[in-house]
Design an enzyme around this catalytic site. Structure first.
Site, PDB file in Angstrom:
ATOM      1  N   ASP A  31     -14.017   4.366   3.946  1.00 58.08           N
ATOM      2  CA  ASP A  31     -13.372   4.339   5.031  1.00 58.08           C
ATOM      3  C   ASP A  31     -12.998   5.846   5.400  1.00 58.08           C
ATOM      4  O   ASP A  31     -13.239   6.240   6.679  1.00 58.08           O
ATOM      5  CB  ASP A  31     -11.750   3.818   4.892  1.00 58.08           C
ATOM      6  CG  ASP A  31     -11.237   4.055   3.404  1.00 58.08           C
ATOM      7  OD1 ASP A  31     -11.982   4.685   2.801  1.00 58.08           O
ATOM      8  OD2 ASP A  31     -10.111   3.898   3.323  1.00 58.08           O
TER       9      ASP A  31
ATOM     10  N   ASP B  73     -23.634  -1.754   7.401  1.00 56.33           N
ATOM     11  CA  ASP B  73     -23.597  -2.261   8.505  1.00 56.33           C
ATOM     12  C   ASP B  73     -22.910  -1.426   9.592  1.00 56.33           C
ATOM     13  O   ASP B  73     -23.455  -1.341  10.678  1.00 56.33           O
ATOM     14  CB  ASP B  73     -23.292  -3.667   8.233  1.00 56.33           C
ATOM     15  CG  ASP B  73     -23.819  -4.758   9.331  1.00 56.33           C
ATOM     16  OD1 ASP B  73     -24.260  -4.144  10.353  1.00 56.33           O
ATOM     17  OD2 ASP B  73     -23.245  -5.875   9.195  1.00 56.33           O
TER      18      ASP B  73
ATOM     19  N   ASP C 283     -24.057   1.583  12.455  1.00 54.36           N
ATOM     20  CA  ASP C 283     -23.845   1.292  13.737  1.00 54.36           C
ATOM     21  C   ASP C 283     -22.977   2.575  14.321  1.00 54.36           C
ATOM     22  O   ASP C 283     -23.273   2.882  15.520  1.00 54.36           O
ATOM     23  CB  ASP C 283     -23.039   0.078  14.025  1.00 54.36           C
ATOM     24  CG  ASP C 283     -24.123  -0.903  14.379  1.00 54.36           C
ATOM     25  OD1 ASP C 283     -25.103  -1.078  14.196  1.00 54.36           O
ATOM     26  OD2 ASP C 283     -23.750  -2.206  14.855  1.00 54.36           O
TER      27      ASP C 283
ATOM     28  N   LYS D   7     -16.110   1.691  -2.177  1.00 46.77           N
ATOM     29  CA  LYS D   7     -14.396   1.896  -2.235  1.00 46.77           C
ATOM     30  C   LYS D   7     -13.826   1.625  -3.777  1.00 46.77           C
ATOM     31  O   LYS D   7     -13.386   0.615  -4.136  1.00 46.77           O
ATOM     32  CB  LYS D   7     -13.957   0.253  -1.299  1.00 46.77           C
ATOM     33  CG  LYS D   7     -14.063   0.615   0.063  1.00 46.77           C
ATOM     34  CD  LYS D   7     -13.019   1.576   0.817  1.00 46.77           C
ATOM     35  CE  LYS D   7     -11.701   0.807   0.869  1.00 46.77           C
ATOM     36  NZ  LYS D   7     -10.605   1.843   0.990  1.00 46.77           N
TER      37      LYS D   7
END
Ligand code: NAD
Length: 370
Positions: free
Chosen positions: A227, A251, A255, A194
């Site tokens: 994002d 993380d 997933d 980011k």
């Protein structure tokens, strides 16, 4: 036959020993049919180690792990040990191994097996043939940064603090792992951060770019805000080859990517550390799933995540890419016959047991090697 392939096997708790048994059958098969053998030591971790030794991992086991060419772990934990203090829980064994071995790069592949396309929540054309690798930085960032804690500001107001912090060596070493992996795959790395709102993200982007320009120019590097990366993963995941990112974003993105492909019982992982003076890279391979106490001891666990973790060990620790390909193809072929454990069985078809899956894999490997 003589071998210098030294592997420490830690089956752990719950379904861990059941799924590891299937891997050991494949290891025996490789010894007999491919003349590839391993020096295997087996030891305890997690609840099994607490019961036997009073600690979730002993110093002696950590020492063995440090000296092994690869560690293969099943799963740890279970209700029997749920009420122990956090510092004594089975999971601490795993965390200690990761920390002492300094396993800073976590590799989570997301591969969509043809036979399981319908298990994904996305449209078949979006996920069919998907094969991406997420490289997550595992030992730094906001989960470890100081200061951290919860402060009482008085007047009924509290403040929670965590610190996102990265140093240049921490970024450089994980970036190198990603570039080296990309060279063995499709030659593309996307770095996610980011940088638009975080200084640590600016540093991440600059250092990844520097590593690239310093010897990895043959790899295609792109940068993406994390994002947007999350969005692109569900919009068009096949645009990616290797994604490298920090601990927190990794993380979540790993997933998300994993679930593009269906079941927890299918997901392998690897955690890699530095290469030592003998040229050996510290490494631990384990399924993403836990010890599944709800089905433990019932011969119904899916062993494929652990077997695919072993295939990663063959590829990344033992330089046995052909054998890894063979195992992955055997998995694909068995799934294509419709033989599935309960977690991935198609509606209306009878699931097979863990041991039946093991037999089906060995039969398939025999057929492929004939
Ligand atoms: P879990 O992954 O063990 O199970 C979640 C669900 O998925 C369960 O319904 C389980 O039956 C199913 N499942 C998981 N692996 C499967 C497999 N191979 N085949 C078929 N079904 C499978 O997660 P949980 O229930 O949240 O945790 C259970 C225990 O495992 C806890 O003690 C937890 O702390 C521990 N845990 C350990 C690890 C690890 O060892 N790396 C990871 C996660 C959880």
């Amino acid at each position: 036959m003589a071998s210098n392939k030294n592997m420490l096997v830690l089956p752990g708790d719950g379904i861990g020993p059941e799924v590891m048994g299937v891997v050991m059958n494949v290891v025996d098969w490789m010894d007999k049919r491919r003349a590839v053998s391993f020096d295997i030591q087996e030891d305890l971790v997690g609840g099994a180690a607490i019961d036997a030794n009073g600690a979730p991992v002993t110093d002696a086991t950590v020492e063995k792990a440090m000296n092994a060419d690869a560690v293969l772990l099943g799963a740890v934990g279970g209700p029997k040990w749920d009420n122990l203090d956090f510092s004594k829980k089975p999971e601490r064994g795993l965390l200690r191994l990761r920390k002492d071995m300094d396993l800073y790069a976590n590799l989570r592949p997301a591969i969509c097996f043809k036979a399981l396309v319908s298990a994904s929540t996305l449209k078949p054309e979006i996920v069919e043939g998907l094969n991406i690798m997420i490289v997550r930085e595992l030992t730094g960032g906001v989960y470890f940064g100081e200061p951290r804690g919860i402060e009482d500001l008085g007047g009924g107001i509290r403040r929670g603090i965590n610190t996102q912090v990265y140093t240049t060596p921490e970024i450089q070493r994980v970036a190198r792992v990603a570039f080296e992996l990309a060279r063995k795959r499709n030659g593309k790395v996307c770095s996610a951060e980011k940088a638009n709102v975080m200084e640590s993200g600016v540093l991440w982007r600059e250092e990844v770019q520097k590593q690239h320009d310093d010897g990895f120019e043959d790899v295609e590097l792109t940068h993406m805000y994390a994002d947007n990366c999350a969005m692109q993963l569900v919009r068009n995941p096949k645009q990616f080859d290797v994604i490298v990112t920090d601990n927190l974003f990794g993380d979540m993105l790993s997933d998300e990517a994993a679930m593009l492909t269906g079941s927890l019982g299918m997901l392998p992982s690897a955690s890699l550390g530095d290469v030592d003076e003998t040229g050996r890279r510290k490494a631990m391979f384990e399924p993403v799933h836990g010890s599944a106490p709800d089905i433990a001891g019932q011969n119904m666990a899916n062993p494929l995540a652990t077997l695919l973790s072993f295939a990663m060990a063959l590829r990344y620790s033992f330089d046995l890419g052909d054998d890894a390909d063979l195992i992955e193809q055997a998995v694909e072929n068995v799934l294509a016959t419709g033989k599935r454990t309960a977690d991935i069985a198609e509606a209306g078809t009878a699931p097979i047991s863990t041991t039946a899956m093991s037999e089906a894999l060995i039969t398939e490997l025999d057929k492929m090697a004939a």
